[in-house]
Design a protein around this motif. Structure first.
Motif, short mmCIF file in Angstrom:
data_model
loop_
_atom_site.label_atom_id
_atom_site.label_comp_id
_atom_site.label_asym_id
_atom_site.label_seq_id
_atom_site.Cartn_x
_atom_site.Cartn_y
_atom_site.Cartn_z
N PHE A 153 48.59 -31.01 31.43
CA PHE A 153 48.04 -32.22 32.03
C PHE A 153 47.66 -33.24 30.96
O PHE A 153 47.85 -34.45 31.14
CB PHE A 153 46.80 -31.89 32.87
N TYR A 173 59.61 -27.90 36.50
CA TYR A 173 58.37 -27.19 36.82
C TYR A 173 58.66 -25.91 37.60
O TYR A 173 58.10 -24.84 37.31
CB TYR A 173 57.47 -28.12 37.64
N THR A 220 49.67 -31.77 42.69
CA THR A 220 49.80 -32.97 41.85
C THR A 220 51.21 -33.08 41.30
O THR A 220 51.82 -34.16 41.31
CB THR A 220 48.78 -32.92 40.70
N VAL A 221 51.74 -31.95 40.84
CA VAL A 221 53.10 -31.96 40.30
C VAL A 221 54.11 -32.25 41.41
O VAL A 221 55.00 -33.10 41.26
CB VAL A 221 53.43 -30.62 39.62
N SER A 222 54.00 -31.54 42.53
CA SER A 222 55.00 -31.67 43.58
C SER A 222 55.00 -33.05 44.23
O SER A 222 56.05 -33.55 44.62
CB SER A 222 54.79 -30.59 44.66
N PRO A 228 61.41 -33.63 36.69
CA PRO A 228 60.21 -32.85 36.33
C PRO A 228 59.87 -31.74 37.31
O PRO A 228 59.49 -30.64 36.88
CB PRO A 228 59.11 -33.92 36.30
N TYR A 229 59.98 -31.99 38.62
CA TYR A 229 59.61 -30.93 39.55
C TYR A 229 60.59 -29.78 39.49
O TYR A 229 60.20 -28.61 39.60
CB TYR A 229 59.52 -31.48 40.98
N LEU A 255 52.91 -27.31 32.30
CA LEU A 255 52.17 -27.06 33.54
C LEU A 255 52.76 -25.88 34.31
O LEU A 255 52.04 -25.04 34.84
CB LEU A 255 52.20 -28.32 34.42
N SER A 288 54.80 -36.14 40.42
CA SER A 288 55.54 -36.11 39.16
C SER A 288 56.65 -37.17 39.12
O SER A 288 56.82 -37.86 38.10
CB SER A 288 56.13 -34.72 38.91
N ASP A 301 49.01 -27.80 41.39
CA ASP A 301 50.38 -27.63 41.86
C ASP A 301 50.82 -28.80 42.74
O ASP A 301 51.92 -29.34 42.59
CB ASP A 301 50.49 -26.32 42.64
N PHE A 354 55.01 -31.52 31.97
CA PHE A 354 55.24 -30.83 33.24
C PHE A 354 55.82 -29.43 33.02
O PHE A 354 55.58 -28.51 33.80
CB PHE A 354 56.16 -31.66 34.14
N VAL A 359 50.81 -34.92 29.77
CA VAL A 359 51.29 -35.86 30.79
C VAL A 359 50.46 -37.15 30.75
O VAL A 359 51.00 -38.25 30.80
CB VAL A 359 51.23 -35.22 32.19
#
Length: 412
Positions: free
Chosen positions: A293, A258, A231-233, A254-255, A312, A236, A229, A309, A296
């Motif tokens: 992942f 997500y 990693t995305v926040s 992307p976020y 994810l 991204s 999580d 994403f 991505v």
């Protein structure tokens, strides 16, 4: 001796009120983290000092979660949540309105300690209420959190767009959220017909020691999910812009995607658990997240990365709520309601462990190796969940062949 069954109407009111509490927390947390640059600028926090400020919040939240484990031995989780949620909201307002770096450090410390107690007590109530319902409702609470996060992030965007000061942004929001939290707290439910009788404020019944090693698989799952999580926040936008060559505007998408897919996945996730069982849902979510992942990491362009994403969000969204539910259920079946609260509080610490590890880990790997390769590490960690997937099954609902039987509800 057991307490009388809680009436269905009271449970429904408790469910709505707790969902509101999750919503409030999602909005408050998003309002804090999305305005970090503005907070840094207001108080003159240097780039070198900022990571220490940011790391202090989850560290103190872990302390707050540990303290809550001890506190709920004497005070019901509903009382803890009623007290700390307004404190979290007011701490957010203080972050935007105090006059010096020292004062904002104190405000962030209060925010961290109280948010740890809030997260722990909120999930304790969710686990207890799910037990009273006899069916999966935990994902719905976390869906409310995701919705709150979207609302909070949208308000933060509006504040930045209209160049509002932090006081003007946070003040009206807190003025709405504090009364909402106080009103919702009147209908919290934290006892079901299987909990032992005890005074509302009296000491909890003696609880057999809960061996941490028995919770370790779920603790690892929680930490690895939050590494994914974070990693995305945290990465991204940079990944889409620097690695996949997107525009700066597109890199912000992307976020948001997500968060929306996380909300959608959690909104329907309880139906999947009731129909197919928690083990199947967690396994599916794990595979989908790992696939996200992989997409991505291999994406040839920005839109392919966006698709990764999106996957994810759909995959990771089910893991955390089901991890809390599994830990609470396991502890309750073996040691009773008090042990369930202890398990949730201990598990909650690994939320912050994953948050602290995730961003630095990916950043270090990206600088030393490549950001595409760095995305494969959280993928591998999330896949560890498959090893422990059977831990998510209800003990009383398993057949001799190890398969889980979905549970039915007796509450509307």
């Amino acid at each position: 001796m057991t307490a009388p069954r809680v009436p269905g109407a009271q449970l429904r009111h408790g469910r709505v009120s707790l969902a509101l509490s999750f919503f409030v927390q999602g909005a408050v947390f998003a309002l804090l983290v999305t305005r970090i640059p503005a907070i840094q600028e207001r108080y003159g926090i240097s780039d070198g000092l900022l990571p220490a400020f940011l790391a202090a919040v989850p560290l103190l939240a872990g302390v707050g979660s540990v303290g809550t484990e001890q506190l709920v031995k004497r005070v019901r989780p509903s009382r803890v949540l009623r007290c700390v949620q307004p404190v979290v909201c007011l701490a957010l307002l203080a972050v935007g309105s105090v006059g010096s770096m020292v004062q904002v450090a104190v405000a962030l410390a209060v925010f961290g300690l109280s948010v740890g107690a809030l997260d722990a007590s909120m999930n304790m109530l969710g686990v207890r209420l799910q037990r009273a319902y006899g069916r999966s409702i935990m994902l719905g609470f976390h869906a409310a959190y995701s919705l709150g996060g979207i609302v909070g992030a949208s308000l933060a965007w509006a504040g930045a767009h209209w160049k509002l000061s932090l006081v003007l942004l946070y003040g009206p929001v807190v003025a709405v959220l504090v009364p909402l939290a106080l009103i919702a707290g009147r209908w919290f439910v934290d006892r079901d017909h299987r909990d032992p009788v005890g005074g509302e404020e009296g000491p909890a019944a003696a609880v057999a020691p809960l061996a941490m090693r028995l919770l370790l698989p779920l603790c690892l799952v929680m930490a690895f999910a939050y590494i994914g999580d974070s990693t995305v926040s945290n990465w991204s936008a940079k990944y889409l812009q620097d690695v996949l060559g997107s525009s700066e505007q597109l890199a912000t998408v992307p976020y948001n995607v997500y968060m929306v897919t996380t909300l959608l996945g959690r909104a329907v996730g309880d139906l999947g658990v009731r129909r197919f069982g928690a083990v199947a849902v967690v396994r599916t979510g794990t595979v989908v997240a790992a696939g996200g992942f992989a997409v991505v990491a291999a994406a040839p362009g920005a839109w392919a990365g966006m698709a990764g994403f999106t996957l994810l969000g759909l995959g990771l969204c089910v893991i955390v709520p089901q991890t809390f539910a599994a830990a609470g259920r396991y502890a309750f079946e073996h040691h009773g309601a008090g042990a369930s609260d202890m398990a949730v509080a201990r598990l909650n610490i690994f939320n912050y462990v994953g948050f602290l590890i995730g961003s630095p880990l990916v950043g270090a790997l990206g600088d030393a190796w490549s950001y595409r390769g760095a995305m494969l590490v959280p993928m591998a960690l999330v896949l560890v969940t498959l090893v422990y997937a059977r831990s998510f099954g209800a003990p009383e609902a398993r057949y001799g062949d190890g398969h889980e039987r979905p549970r039915t509800a007796d509450v509307g």
